[in-house]
Design a protein around this motif. Structure first.
Motif: not given
Length: 354
Positions: A262-271, A277-282, A311-320
């Motif tokens: 489950w952890r492998y699948r869920y972590s992959y699903t999340l990333v 959402r934010y592009g291939n270069d995110f 850092y994810l928020s900075k790269a996305a340009g919004e608060d995650l």
């Protein structure tokens, strides 16, 4: 009707034949036996040759990670070809492979090493182009027949050291080691997964994010994934007794248990969701931001999820933070000043210690 024993019938045939016929019968029997033995041997040799040809084709084939022929220098460092080096790797055959039927001669080991290192150098270059960075240390690869009691587990270990530089606490990567059972090394997706760890572990990432990125590369770039995505991050969420997402307390490869898959699948699903959402270069942006600040080197221990979300928020340009809070991660909003303040407090405390 009374059945005859087929074995007795077979051995009773010579007794009913004359001497000349008996000799002919024996020649036919021996020829058939040798033909069967040679046939089985040829099949094994053909299978071994097919595996060798597959490795050679992998080295030449561009594949989905856009591999290119490597110009790396490969050197066989020992006459028995048990140890070899290239620009970014060392390759060692563990003792339990010395008698392996495909690797029991120096010529076979040298051929394998040149093919393997050529391929891994091409994969290294592809990863470098993909991420925009690379480890500073050579990666030490050891091939085994059986590793940690199994032929089904490969691992990447990044060793760290700690010290002070200009009065500041810093973490450094001291070395990177990859261990493959031969059966796992033969899988292209596994090599891509483990090399992703070798690249990204230099940022001391949370385990769930490190594994999620590795499965992402393995599945969507190397096309060798074994952990399919879930349909819904919310619908397939699992939390512990404190109501916290079960990814947060994951120990990684060696943390076996009922939730591992489950952890492998869920972590992959999340990333993968964030990438969509934010592009291939995110994630390239995320690592560039980390590299520019180098704050990951100044914090004690592994990176916390709140630090990563900064850092994810900075790269996305919004608060995650709301996104991760909804998925039951224990996170809070951070500013760079918050991070620097914690670093200063930690350094002050260390300096006060006798």
């Amino acid at each position: 009707m009374k059945r005859r024993n087929s074995q007795n019938l077979f051995f009773s045939i010579p007794a009913r034949l004359g001497n000349r016929a008996y000799r002919v019968w024996m020649r036919i029997t021996v020829v058939l036996f040798i033909a069967a033995f040679v046939g089985n041997g040829c099949t094994a040799l053909q299978e071994a040759q097919q595996r060798r040809e597959k490795r050679i084709l992998e080295e030449r084939n561009a594949g989905s990670l856009m591999l290119r022929p490597s110009n790396a220098t490969i050197e066989i460092r020992q006459p028995d070809a048990l140890y070899s080096t290239s620009d970014h790797y060392t390759l060692t055959f563990a003792k339990d492979l010395y008698g392996h039927p495909e690797l029991d001669s120096a010529e076979e080991r040298e051929s394998f090493a040149r093919s393997a290192l050529g391929y891994m150098e091409s994969l290294y270059d592809a990863m470098n182009r993909l991420f925009g960075f690379r480890p500073q240390h050579k990666i030490h690869v050891t091939l085994h027949d059986i590793y940690q009691g199994t032929r089904l587990a490969a691992t990447t270990t990044t060793n760290y050291r700690y010290g002070f530089q200009n009065g500041r606490y810093l973490k450094f990567v001291n070395g990177i080691k990859m261990d493959f059972p031969l059966a796992m090394y033969e899988k292209h997706g596994v090599r891509a997964h483990e090399l992703t760890h070798a690249f990204t572990n230099i940022y001391f990432l949370p385990v769930w994010f490190s594994e999620g990125i590795a499965v992402l590369i393995q599945t969507e770039y190397a096309q060798g994934g074994t952990h399919p995505k879930f349909d819904s991050l919310k619908g397939d969420l699992r939390v512990d007794l404190d109501g916290v997402n079960q990814l947060e307390n994951w120990g990684g490869h060696l943390d076996g248990g009922p939730l591992t898959q489950w952890r492998y699948r869920y972590s992959y699903t999340l990333v993968s969701e964030l990438r969509e959402r934010y592009g291939n270069d995110f994630y390239i942006k995320v690592f560039e931001l980390m590299e520019a600040d180098a704050l990951h080197q100044r914090l004690e221990g592994k990176m916390r999820t709140s630090f990563l979300v900064y850092y994810l928020s900075k790269a996305a340009g919004e608060d995650l933070v709301p996104f991760f809070t909804e998925l039951q991660f224990k996170v809070r909003s951070l500013t760079k000043e918050d991070i620097l303040k914690q670093i200063d407090e930690m350094n002050s405390q260390i300096r006060r210690q006798p």
